[in-house]
Design an enzyme around this catalytic site. Structure first.
Site, PDB file in Angstrom:
ATOM      1  N   TYR A 148      -8.331  27.038  -0.583  1.00 25.98           N
ATOM      2  CA  TYR A 148      -9.537  26.827   0.200  1.00 25.98           C
ATOM      3  C   TYR A 148      -9.753  28.014   1.135  1.00 25.98           C
ATOM      4  CZ  TYR A 148     -12.738  24.545   3.478  1.00 25.98           C
ATOM      5  OH  TYR A 148     -13.811  24.235   4.265  1.00 25.98           O
ATOM      6  N   LEU A 195       5.156  -2.960   5.218  1.00 27.87           N
ATOM      7  CA  LEU A 195       5.436  -4.395   5.227  1.00 27.87           C
ATOM      8  C   LEU A 195       5.690  -4.875   3.813  1.00 27.87           C
ATOM      9  CD1 LEU A 195       2.532  -5.538   7.579  1.00 27.87           C
ATOM     10  CD2 LEU A 195       4.959  -5.644   8.131  1.00 27.87           C
ATOM     11  N   GLU A 224      -1.814 -12.821  12.236  1.00 31.58           N
ATOM     12  CA  GLU A 224      -2.987 -12.022  12.621  1.00 31.58           C
ATOM     13  C   GLU A 224      -3.523 -11.309  11.385  1.00 31.58           C
ATOM     14  OE1 GLU A 224       0.162  -9.807  14.503  1.00 31.58           O
ATOM     15  OE2 GLU A 224      -1.033  -7.989  14.315  1.00 31.58           O
ATOM     16  N   LYS A 267      -4.541  -8.584   8.658  1.00 34.74           N
ATOM     17  CA  LYS A 267      -4.039  -7.265   8.277  1.00 34.74           C
ATOM     18  C   LYS A 267      -5.270  -6.381   8.116  1.00 34.74           C
ATOM     19  CE  LYS A 267      -0.888  -4.950   5.126  1.00 34.74           C
ATOM     20  NZ  LYS A 267      -1.684  -3.816   4.716  1.00 34.74           N
ATOM     21  N   ASP A 270      -7.602  -3.344   7.211  1.00 31.17           N
ATOM     22  CA  ASP A 270      -7.565  -2.363   6.134  1.00 31.17           C
ATOM     23  C   ASP A 270      -8.091  -1.017   6.645  1.00 31.17           C
ATOM     24  OD1 ASP A 270      -7.176  -1.280   3.690  1.00 31.17           O
ATOM     25  OD2 ASP A 270      -8.816  -2.341   2.691  1.00 31.17           O
ATOM     26  N   ARG A 330       0.327   8.166  10.452  1.00 32.63           N
ATOM     27  CA  ARG A 330       1.599   7.655   9.973  1.00 32.63           C
ATOM     28  C   ARG A 330       2.341   8.711   9.144  1.00 32.63           C
ATOM     29  NH1 ARG A 330       3.547   5.130   5.382  1.00 32.63           N
ATOM     30  NH2 ARG A 330       5.100   3.541   5.777  1.00 32.63           N
ATOM     31  N   TYR A 386      -1.410  -3.318  17.605  1.00 34.92           N
ATOM     32  CA  TYR A 386      -0.646  -4.493  17.168  1.00 34.92           C
ATOM     33  C   TYR A 386       0.871  -4.334  17.238  1.00 34.92           C
ATOM     34  CZ  TYR A 386      -1.078  -1.805  12.811  1.00 34.92           C
ATOM     35  OH  TYR A 386      -1.087  -0.809  11.884  1.00 34.92           O
ATOM     36  N   LYS A 407       4.698 -12.406  11.902  1.00 35.45           N
ATOM     37  CA  LYS A 407       5.841 -11.737  12.542  1.00 35.45           C
ATOM     38  C   LYS A 407       6.639 -12.772  13.329  1.00 35.45           C
ATOM     39  CE  LYS A 407       2.943  -7.665  13.097  1.00 35.45           C
ATOM     40  NZ  LYS A 407       2.032  -6.927  13.972  1.00 35.45           N
ATOM     41  N   LYS A 451      -1.026 -11.323   1.340  1.00 38.07           N
ATOM     42  CA  LYS A 451      -2.219 -10.633   0.848  1.00 38.07           C
ATOM     43  C   LYS A 451      -3.248 -11.610   0.283  1.00 38.07           C
ATOM     44  CE  LYS A 451      -2.041  -6.445   0.922  1.00 38.07           C
ATOM     45  NZ  LYS A 451      -1.337  -5.487   0.132  1.00 38.07           N
ATOM     46  N   CYS A 495       6.055  10.775 -28.923  1.00 38.91           N
ATOM     47  CA  CYS A 495       5.437  11.142 -27.654  1.00 38.91           C
ATOM     48  C   CYS A 495       4.105  11.855 -27.939  1.00 38.91           C
ATOM     49  CB  CYS A 495       6.370  12.061 -26.883  1.00 38.91           C
ATOM     50  SG  CYS A 495       5.623  12.781 -25.417  1.00 38.91           S
ATOM     51  N   CYS A 520       4.662  15.768 -26.780  1.00 38.90           N
ATOM     52  CA  CYS A 520       5.567  16.740 -27.401  1.00 38.90           C
ATOM     53  C   CYS A 520       5.980  16.322 -28.813  1.00 38.90           C
ATOM     54  CB  CYS A 520       6.801  16.936 -26.543  1.00 38.90           C
ATOM     55  SG  CYS A 520       7.893  15.514 -26.536  1.00 38.90           S
ATOM     56  N   CYS A 579       9.756   8.733 -24.235  1.00 38.55           N
ATOM     57  CA  CYS A 579       9.917   9.990 -24.960  1.00 38.55           C
ATOM     58  C   CYS A 579      11.367  10.423 -24.805  1.00 38.55           C
ATOM     59  CB  CYS A 579       8.967  11.027 -24.351  1.00 38.55           C
ATOM     60  SG  CYS A 579       9.388  12.708 -24.799  1.00 38.55           S
ATOM     61  N   CYS A 610      10.190  17.933 -22.761  1.00 38.35           N
ATOM     62  CA  CYS A 610       8.821  17.429 -22.951  1.00 38.35           C
ATOM     63  C   CYS A 610       7.979  17.947 -21.791  1.00 38.35           C
ATOM     64  CB  CYS A 610       8.819  15.905 -22.958  1.00 38.35           C
ATOM     65  SG  CYS A 610       7.159  15.211 -22.812  1.00 38.35           S
TER      66      CYS A 610
END
Ligand code: IVH
Length: 686
Positions: free
Chosen positions: A37, A84, A117, A119, A121, A140, A229, A293, A317, A408, A411, A432, A438
């Site tokens: 870049y 988690l 509580e 989660k 997104d 993170r 949280y 928790k 979930k 494969c 290859c 493979c 490969c």
């Protein structure tokens, strides 16, 4: 360069840069490396300086705000930012609660409090306060090291620059989720499109792209918010309970989620989950589940962590979102371990806000089970970040049955199903057999080797790896480290898409990795079953590479001490142990490692808290333990650097005996090994 050529080149460069900007700021998944870049931008600026009358009105050089190059500094997390574990069913939630009681040796009928509580997104961020003032903010990253986005996080209205109220500890690291509301997302995307930019795919990508802007002035214009949280590094406890800690955060000026509650049973948690699920569409922001928790922080402490997630929390979930589309084709991909994976190439369709054009078909059996063929209409589902899956065929397209390849596709070597020597079980995955010969396996292996959580070499992306491999310049990991000395012949700076700067940057990035942590080194090798978690466990156990390598090479058979030591490491299962043994005992791999070690130093792992009174000691627990479960005792001892053994020998330092202890206690007394009660043990370790 002629004026005509300059004109064409400027157009090309502007287009490349615009695409890269859109990817970087939009999808958060750039295909150009930073070095490439930079090289494009420099070429563009040089040409514009030479031909100022050719500067296009919409040239990237005319845009304000976006700086030419972008890299954030790094911030290492004093307390790792973990993920988690997931629960998908009500049963999983009940198991979670029961598991915790078992671990803590609590009676089944005892009331244990949990918080529940939403989660969120979005993407997590860590905010560090010293003396009540915001001093830094990070993403993170890989959980251990994140990007320094302090200036950007400062622009959020929901991030206090100075804490309110009182009682906050001098060092306070608050963690939470950065997200964008649905309404704000719509408005912001409309503005993006009006400005001729690509729309963001979903609020989470928009939040990630907005937080990672090089220019904080742009971030300031984005509608980012943060729910606090949890916490990381702190100089004093925040409260006795999770709920108390989060309420304290609110008093100190943070936004907390209003749908957080304390429950006293798994059934109450599940009820709350269904309430949140019903409320989901009207919340105004994306959530993908409910997080539970353990409320009591002293219990959280006792529960601790397993590899990358706490034992005291789980994410329940929401069910996957579904859609109907057609399969255009079935393709076979070959992965790093040689596994052939069939992929359904789909007619693109939006599922849960994301355009899906591929779905995994897992393996040969799954294709048979589904009876799927190219041309069929299928139902697909997508849950969170999991790869979309085909659930069933809804209409037969009438084409011929898919013939699973026996060689494969890359290859042409035979592809076979492994047979377990002991059980005689046939693996459902066809692989493979060509190993690193490969090209697909080799290239995927290199991609893993240089990836963020492994060697993390900037400027070495999939495209570069493929180019180096095809020209036979990088055929084993050690070759990466000799690129620079071979450059007089290679002349990387003259390759298409490269320049002096990008070549120099790549060599600098490679040189910066000539010493590497033991766990990263191990993870980078791409051994089956050795993900980040297991690599960490192994590094923490053996501490030094040489010790580990010697031990693994000395595994003759399963009666050897080296094998029992490997198998006794908490969290390392038999699959991972065998994979490690097999990998290092393959002669080809030994050469690869010897060559690599000529260029890199492996940094020893830190011994876990060697100031603890039991560090390096060998402990045996025996009898019926009453104050804690055997699992908790073992986990605690290991976290303090002790080794836990199942049998007493002259090498044993302590035997912790509960009521009813028998032969082990007798043997300890005979050998003169120190015997202690559970209470004495607790006094020692606390
Ligand atoms: S607690 C040690 N609470 O989910 C556990 N995480 O899958 C710390 N997340 O990385 C996380 N909402 O980014 C927690 N209410 C919530 C959350 C939450 C979203 C994210 C967070 C974490 C990821 C784990």
């Amino acid at each position: 360069m002629t004026e005509e050529n300059a004109k064409t080149r400027l157009k090309q460069l502007a287009m490349e840069i615009r695409i890269a900007d859109a990817q970087y700021y939009g999808d958060d998944a750039p295909t150009l490396t930073d070095a490439e870049y930079d090289a494009y931008r420099q070429e563009l600026l040089a040409l514009e300086a030479e031909f100022p009358h050719l500067i296009l009105a919409d040239s990237p050089s005319q845009k304000v705000g976006v700086k030419p190059s972008g890299k954030f500094g790094k911030i290492s997390h004093k307390v790792p930012m973990l993920s988690l574990d997931n629960a998908f069913t009500d049963e999983d939630v009940k198991d979670f609660s029961a598991r915790i009681k078992r671990f803590l040796n609590l009676p089944d009928d005892m009331v244990l409090e949990f918080t529940a509580e939403p989660k969120i997104d979005g993407l997590s961020a860590a905010l560090r306060y010293e003396g009540g003032k915001l001093v830094s903010g990070a993403t993170r990253g890989d959980g251990r090291t994140g990007e320094d986005v302090t200036a950007n996080l400062r622009t959020l209205g929901t991030v206090p620059k100075v804490l309110s109220g009182e009682g906050w500890p001098d060092v306070l690291e608050i963690r939470g989720e950065v997200y964008i509301d649905h309404d704000d997302f719509v408005t912001m995307n409309a503005a993006q499109v009006a400005a001729g930019k690509d729309a963001y795919k979903n609020p989470r990508n928009a939040a990630a792209g907005s937080l990672r802007q090089i220019d904080p002035n742009i971030t300031a214009k984005r509608p980012l918010k943060l729910f606090a949280y949890t916490w990381g590094d702190i100089s004093a406890p925040l409260s006795d309970t999770q709920m108390g800690a989060v309420e304290a955060m609110e008093r100190w000026g943070f936004s907390i989620n209003p749908n957080m509650k304390v429950h006293k049973s798994a059934s109450a948690m599940i009820e709350h989950y269904h309430e949140i699920e019903t409320a989901r569409a009207g919340l105004g922001y994306d959530i993908d589940g409910v997080v539970y928790k353990v409320n009591d922080l002293a219990l959280q402490d006792r529960l601790g962590f397993v590899s990358r997630a706490p034992r005291w929390a789980i994410a329940h979930k929401f069910p996957a979102e579904k859609a109907i589309t057609t399969v255009n084709d079935i393709e076979i991909q070959v992965g790093r371990t040689g596994a052939l994976t069939p992929v359904a190439k789909l007619e693109p369709i939006t599922v849960g806000g994301v355009v899906v054009s591929n779905a995994t078909l897992h393996n040969e059996d799954e294709i048979k089970r589904l009876g799927v063929k190219a041309g069929d209409t299928v139902e697909i589902q997508r849950a969170g970040d999991v790869i979309p899956q085909v659930i069933r065929v809804t209409k037969d397209g009438g084409s011929a049955v898919f013939l699973y390849p026996t060689v494969c596709p890359i290859c042409a070597a035979p592809a076979i199903n492994d047979v377990d020597e002991k059980t005689g079980r046939v693996d459902i995955v066809r692989r493979c057999t060509n190993g690193l010969n490969c090209p697909a396996q080799a290239i995927e292996g290199f991609k893993h080797f240089v990836s963020r959580r492994a060697y993390d070499i900037d400027g070495m992306g999939a495209k570069q790896i493929e180019a180096f491999y095809e020209r036979k310049l990088v055929l084993q990991p050690a070759d990466i480290f000799t690129l620079e000395v071979r450059n007089p012949e290679i002349q990387l700076e003259k390759w298409e898409g490269w320049g002096e700067t990008s070549a120099k940057n790549l060599f600098a990035a490679i040189n910066a990795r000539r010493s590497i942590d033991f766990s990263r080194f191990l993870y980078a090798l791409g051994i089956r079953h050795i993900g980040q978690g297991n690599a960490n466990l192994l590094a923490k156990h053996y501490l030094e590479w040489d010790k580990f390598y010697t031990a693994i090479l000395s595994i003759g058979d399963e009666a050897s001490l080296a094998w029992s030591e490997l198998m006794a490491i908490d969290g390392v299962g038999p699959g991972a142990a065998s994979a490690v043994r097999d990998f290092f005992n393959a002669p080809g791999n030994q050469t690869i490692i010897t060559n690599l070690l000529e260029h890199v130093d492996v940094i020893a792992a830190e011994a876990p808290s060697d100031d603890s009174p039991v560090a390096g000691k060998t402990v045996v627990f025996t009898g019926k333990l009453e104050r804690f479960s055997r699992d908790e005792a073992k986990a605690k001892a290991q976290s303090l650097g002790a080794k836990v053994s199942g049998s007493v020998s002259a090498k044993t330092d302590y035997v912790v005996a509960g009521p009813g202890a028998g032969s082990k206690l007798k043997k300890a007394t005979e050998l003169g090994v120190k015997v202690m009660s559970e209470d004495e043990w607790l006094d020692l370790v606390n």
